[in-house]
Design a protein around this motif. Structure first.
Motif, PDB file in Angstrom:
ATOM      1  N   ALA A 217       0.826  -1.219   0.000  1.00 17.26           N
ATOM      2  CA  ALA A 217       0.000   0.000   0.000  1.00 17.26           C
ATOM      3  C   ALA A 217       0.854   1.261   0.000  1.00 17.26           C
ATOM      4  O   ALA A 217       0.398   2.316  -0.423  1.00 17.26           O
ATOM      5  N   ARG A 218       2.073   1.142   0.518  1.00 13.20           N
ATOM      6  CA  ARG A 218       2.985   2.298   0.652  1.00 13.20           C
ATOM      7  C   ARG A 218       2.259   3.434   1.366  1.00 13.20           C
ATOM      8  O   ARG A 218       2.201   4.568   0.890  1.00 13.20           O
ATOM      9  N   ASN A 219       1.691   3.077   2.498  1.00 11.36           N
ATOM     10  CA  ASN A 219       0.925   4.076   3.247  1.00 11.36           C
ATOM     11  C   ASN A 219       1.861   5.117   3.853  1.00 11.36           C
ATOM     12  O   ASN A 219       3.063   4.908   3.945  1.00 11.36           O
ATOM     13  N   GLY A 220       1.294   6.213   4.274  1.00 12.26           N
ATOM     14  CA  GLY A 220       2.070   7.332   4.800  1.00 12.26           C
ATOM     15  C   GLY A 220       1.351   8.583   4.364  1.00 12.26           C
ATOM     16  O   GLY A 220       0.251   8.508   3.800  1.00 12.26           O
ATOM     17  N   PRO A 221       1.931   9.735   4.611  1.00  7.30           N
ATOM     18  CA  PRO A 221       1.274  10.952   4.157  1.00  7.30           C
ATOM     19  C   PRO A 221       1.150  10.937   2.632  1.00  7.30           C
ATOM     20  O   PRO A 221       2.043  10.422   1.947  1.00  7.30           O
ATOM     21  N   ILE A 222       0.078  11.495   2.135  1.00  8.89           N
ATOM     22  CA  ILE A 222      -0.106  11.529   0.681  1.00  8.89           C
ATOM     23  C   ILE A 222       0.857  12.566   0.086  1.00  8.89           C
ATOM     24  O   ILE A 222       1.104  13.614   0.687  1.00  8.89           O
ATOM     25  N   SER A 223       1.416  12.235  -1.057  1.00  8.27           N
ATOM     26  CA  SER A 223       2.407  13.142  -1.654  1.00  8.27           C
ATOM     27  C   SER A 223       1.701  14.375  -2.236  1.00  8.27           C
ATOM     28  O   SER A 223       0.533  14.309  -2.651  1.00  8.27           O
ATOM     29  N   ASP A 224       2.439  15.481  -2.268  1.00  9.26           N
ATOM     30  CA  ASP A 224       1.876  16.709  -2.848  1.00  9.26           C
ATOM     31  C   ASP A 224       1.480  16.471  -4.300  1.00  9.26           C
ATOM     32  O   ASP A 224       0.460  16.973  -4.778  1.00  9.26           O
ATOM     33  N   GLU A 225       2.304  15.683  -4.952  1.00 11.43           N
ATOM     34  CA  GLU A 225       2.065  15.433  -6.379  1.00 11.43           C
ATOM     35  C   GLU A 225       0.729  14.707  -6.584  1.00 11.43           C
ATOM     36  O   GLU A 225      -0.054  15.041  -7.468  1.00 11.43           O
ATOM     37  N   ARG A 226       0.461  13.716  -5.717  1.00  8.42           N
ATOM     38  CA  ARG A 226      -0.781  12.944  -5.867  1.00  8.42           C
ATOM     39  C   ARG A 226      -2.003  13.793  -5.507  1.00  8.42           C
ATOM     40  O   ARG A 226      -3.094  13.618  -6.046  1.00  8.42           O
ATOM     41  N   LEU A 227      -1.788  14.721  -4.567  1.00  4.37           N
ATOM     42  CA  LEU A 227      -2.896  15.545  -4.094  1.00  4.37           C
ATOM     43  C   LEU A 227      -3.184  16.741  -5.014  1.00  4.37           C
ATOM     44  O   LEU A 227      -4.289  17.289  -5.022  1.00  4.37           O
ATOM     45  N   ALA A 228      -2.164  17.102  -5.791  1.00  9.06           N
ATOM     46  CA  ALA A 228      -2.244  18.350  -6.559  1.00  9.06           C
ATOM     47  C   ALA A 228      -3.499  18.470  -7.425  1.00  9.06           C
ATOM     48  O   ALA A 228      -4.185  19.505  -7.365  1.00  9.06           O
TER      49      ALA A 228
END
Ligand code: N01
Length: 863
Positions: A217-228
């Protein structure tokens, strides 16, 4: 004892999960009185009950969240890519607080039964608290995966240690420290919980019946790039999600897995493995869910990953799924799942090799071994999609219960309603995309649709809405046809109901995608609630009908063509149209291999040279011969333009197929093509032996204008006293240029062959004054008796359908042996598309069988 009360409301909603909560909001906004009944003591539904360690969503939280409250999107920030259960539950509670939902929710209340009263047009809902409710509308927001599967392992009740179900986990958590723990099952719940249980337990033994495909899943904070993209324009982002295939904005892959090099394929799979998104697993290539060979490449890739992580090769082997295609059972996202099997105190028991024989007082016995445990965790899944609905005793009109109606599998219209149960709605019910999508998007769409429908019924001064039997039967058929085009039904999955003993095995969700599904639901409304009966004070309207009659592959093809926004062929000019036809032909699958291909020429009627392509079967000859005339409106096409179909007919009829390129209009107008047909058939009959054929066994076949040439050739041969024609296979034939029958008008636009393109073809080929000539319009021949036996294939959505039907009837009326195959849901261009259009395979098989039968070789598939 408290006295039982009956409360009258407009709407009762069952379930206070995300579906029920939003439905309550919409009902309030629309001015309906509504009460939600909920078994639990708070909101949250699935996220209230599934509190097992590691429980989290596996659609990114930014996507797996409500879109209907724009403020909420600003007020709530997810802490991780995939929020854990406590955070998702807090979110549900936050929404309930913010919108003051709890005041209309009765917690700790289970619905015992619901009964429709056809006189009052109301439902009576009986609850386990003794209180009844009377309502006009009854909405099941009970979730798709909410009814735990009853354990089906012998001895389950005997175990005296601790027993847990992932689906109803204790609220104060469980401490496994120092304990010997068994987990039964390796679905999503197990895959998420096993690493965390292993971190606590003294010993962990996993009992696996079927391994699952999982990626990190590679969980963790969502990257800025994915959220953009979301932050840039939340509205546009949500809109894209609604129109997408699975409720999450994603690029649609255009290439199949075998269309790229091995290196490229591996690189794309590596990127998918790194990205850690569920929809990416089967969304890397366009054909993963349709093509076994393509899917095998993904399976091999994931097997390789499992083997690279798990140290013990035997354990790795057992963890590699081999009995189903990737995605046909719900795949998983994990955190350290495979790594857990490298821990010394974790053991995998492969139940395929050593099945459980019984659960004992102290543990689990398999065929070969006895295990002792302090705790057993059942991660054995759910009675999916229908369990929670038929779990309530629902009685509709005439005393019929829903359980009885669905005894052979659920029957719904759009997954929303079922006939015989007026005003009963299901949110994300069977027959809707639901579990194949981001549930939030599907929930919101259903809630909105239902709310709009109730407002519509009220505005028209009516009080019931109910689907017709025709509408729902055909929706189920349509959904099944979609499923049958995919690999999905090949697996023993809960999608198919296989996990619950005795459950009917049918594919439960609608697999056509949320965007397409939404468009369908919207169209139902636009067409004045097509497929519904609306009834009440102001009268009764029965708008019976079928919302999707086109076969799903045909529908997808037409949608794809519409998206390309091509100019109409008749506006391209003759050269442009010919180039377009060549280019589109080159994009089609090539058809099967034949024994031999020979290109040659033969003399046309005016002495000109006609090209032909001969397809010879791989079997020993001599063979019967079919003279084939291509489609293309006498203007377009060539000896090779129907190559896939010719290959198919050759292989499947065990005949030589000679595809002849007759002269085309406008260079050579009527009767050039007709005359060339006869000349070609004559030459081929005369040269049958040299061509490897059987003398006297020459049939004619063709598609569209080519079928016109074939039919005319059979008539001319009869009039000329030869050659002898063994039979005729006419696919969507042009038979009458003088009349425009209903099908011409009904199917004039948007279905491949349009009425204006057909007019363009006729104008190029033949003067109006000549069109009554039987050499142009074979239907108009005075005498059809004595013609060779025929198979006439016509398609429901074809301008030429009615003239083809008329020709079949006229042949039969003249005493000609005729098979007439009418293909529902098909268009003019679908049947020649070998390997591309799977729902018309039977029609191609019938054509091949007809050719076989003309030669007396027998039929293999029947019509
Ligand atoms: O249930 P499952 P789940 N003997 O049915 C095994 C969603 N979900 O609760 O495959 C031995 O997938 C069974 O074996 P088999 C998600 O959609 C989402 O894990 O039938 N074994 C299987 O291994 C998911 O797909 C999230 O051979 C038995 C397992 O038990 C769905 O819920 C998280 C058995 C059941 O797996 C269901 O998942 C969790 C028996 N008698 C769930 N009976 C997220 O959003 C059953 N099994 C992350």
């Amino acid at each position: 004892m408290t006295e039982s009360r009956t409360t009258d409301v407009d709407v009762v909603i069952v379930g206070a999960g995300f579906a029920g909560m939003y439905e309550l909001v919409r009902m309030r906004r629309a001015g309906f009185s509504a009460i939600v009944l909920e078994t639990a003591d708070d909101v949250g539904g699935t996220w209230y009950w599934n509190r097992y360690p590691g429980a989290r969503c596996d659609i990114l939280s930014v996507d797996y969240s409500y879109s209907w409250d724009p403020e909420l999107q600003q007020e709530w920030t997810w802490s991780e890519r995939y929020a854990a259960q406590p955070e998702i539950l807090r979110y549900a509670q936050f929404v309930a607080d913010k919108h003051d939902l709890r005041r209309d929710i009765r917690f700790n209340t289970r619905v015992a039964s619901a009964v429709w009263n056809d006189d009052t047009h109301r439902w009576t809902i009986h609850t386990d608290t003794g209180d009844d409710l009377s309502c006009r509308y009854y909405i099941m927001a009970t979730g798709c995966l909410s009814m735990p599967k009853v354990p089906d392992i012998e001895g389950t009740d005997r175990f005296t240690g601790e027993v847990y179900f992932t689906s109803t986990w204790p609220h104060d958590g469980v401490d496994f420290t120092g304990k010997r723990v068994a987990v039964i099952g390796t679905g999503s719940s197990a895959v998420q919980s096993i690493p965390l249980i292993a971190a606590e337990a003294d010993q962990l033994t996993v009992f696996q019946r079927t391994p699952n495909f999982s990626i990190p899943a590679r969980n963790g904070p969502i990257s800025d790039e994915r959220l953009a993209p979301f932050l840039a324009d939340p509205g546009a982002y949500r809109d894209e999600a609604r129109r997408s295939a699975a409720g999450v904005p994603r690029e649609t892959p255009m290439e199949g897995a075998l269309m790229v090099s091995d290196e490229e394929r591996t690189a794309r799979y590596e990127a998918m493995w790194e990205a850690g998104e569920l929809l990416g697993i089967t969304g890397t290539f366009s054909d993963t869910m349709f093509d076994a060979e393509s899917n095998d490449t993904l399976r091999d890739f994931i097997h390789g990953k499992i083997r690279s992580i798990v140290n013990d090769p035997e354990v790795a082997d057992a963890l590699c799924p081999t009995n189903h295609y990737v995605g046909t059972k719900r795949a998983c996202l994990d955190t350290n799942y495979y790594e857990t099997y490298n821990l010394p105190h974790v053991r995998l028991v492969d139940l395929r090799k050593d099945p459980i024989s019984t659960i004992t007082e102290t543990g689990i016995d398999t065929t070969n071994e006895s295990f002792e445990f302090d705790a057993i965790v059942f991660a054995t899944g759910f009675d999916a999609m229908t369990g929670a609905i038929v779990g309530v005793d629902i009685t509709g009109r005439n005393g019929l219960t829903l359980k009885e109606k669905w005894a052979d599998g659920p029957v719904t219209y759009l997954g929303l309603m079922t006939s015989g149960f007026p005003n009963l709605f299901m949110i994300t019910g069977p027959g809707s995309p639901s579990v194949l999508s981001n549930m939030m998007v599907s929930i919101e769409q259903h809630v909105d649709w239902i709310a709009d429908a109730l407002v519509h019924v009220r505005e028209r001064d009516l009080d019931t809405i109910e689907p017709t039997e025709l509408a729902e039967t055909r929706w189920v058929q349509h959904s099944n046809e979609f499923a049958d085009m995919t690999l999905m039904p090949t697996a023993n999955s809960w999608y198919m109901g296989v996990n619950v003993p005795g459950k009917p095995q049918v594919f439960l969700p609608y697999p056509g995608g949320v965007g397409r599904y939404r468009a369908t639901c919207d169209e139902v409304v636009e067409r004045d609630y097509l497929g519904f009966v609306l009834d009440g004070a102001s009268g009764r309207t029965v708008n019976d009908g079928i919302i999707r009659e086109l076969k799903p592959d045909v529908q997808v093809m037409l949608e794809t063509m519409a998206e390309m926004e091509l100019p109409p062929i008749e506006t391209m000019g003759v050269d442009g149209a010919r180039a377009f036809m060549d280019a589109s032909g080159a994009m089609m699958p090539p058809g099967p291999d034949v024994g031999e291909i020979v290109d040659g020429t033969l003399p046309g009627a005016d002495g000109s040279t006609l090209e032909y392509r001969l397809y010879r079967p791989a079997t020993d000859g001599p063979h019967p011969i079919a003279v084939y005339f291509h489609g293309g409106g006498w203007v377009l096409g060539s000896a090779t333009s129907d190559d896939p179909l010719c290959r198919y007919l050759c292989v499947n009829s065990n005949s030589i197929v000679v595809s002849v390129n007759y002269r085309h209009a406008p260079e050579a107008r009527f009767p050039a093509a007709a005359d060339d047909g006869l000349a070609a058939a004559t030459w081929i009959a005369d040269h049958a032996v040299e061509l490897g054929g059987i003398p006297g066994q020459v049939a004619v076949a063709g598609w569209s204008a080519g079928a016109n040439v074939a039919a005319v050739t059979a008539q001319q041969a009869k009039l000329a006293g030869g050659p002898s024609i063994a039979g005729q296979v006419l696919l969507c034939p042009v038979t009458d240029g003088t009349a425009k029958r209903a099908s011409y008008l009904d199917n004039a636009e948007g279905l491949g062959l349009t009425a204006s393109l057909m007019d363009w073809f006729w104008d190029h080929y033949c003067d109006p004054a000549d069109r009554a000539d039987p050499k142009a319009s074979p239907l108009l021949a005075d005498d059809l008796s004595g013609l060779p036996p025929a198979l006439v294939v016509t398609c429901q959505f074809d301008p030429l359908r009615d003239e083809g039907d008329a020709y079949a009837a006229a042949l039969a009326g003249a005493g000609v042996p005729v098979q007439h195959l009418q293909c529902p849901g098909q268009t003019h261009t679908a049947i020649p598309a070998v390997d591309a259009m799977v729902t018309s395979e039977y029609a191609r098989a019938a054509m091949a069988d007809a050719l076989r039968s003309f030669s007396g070789a027998g039929v293999t598939s029947g019509v």
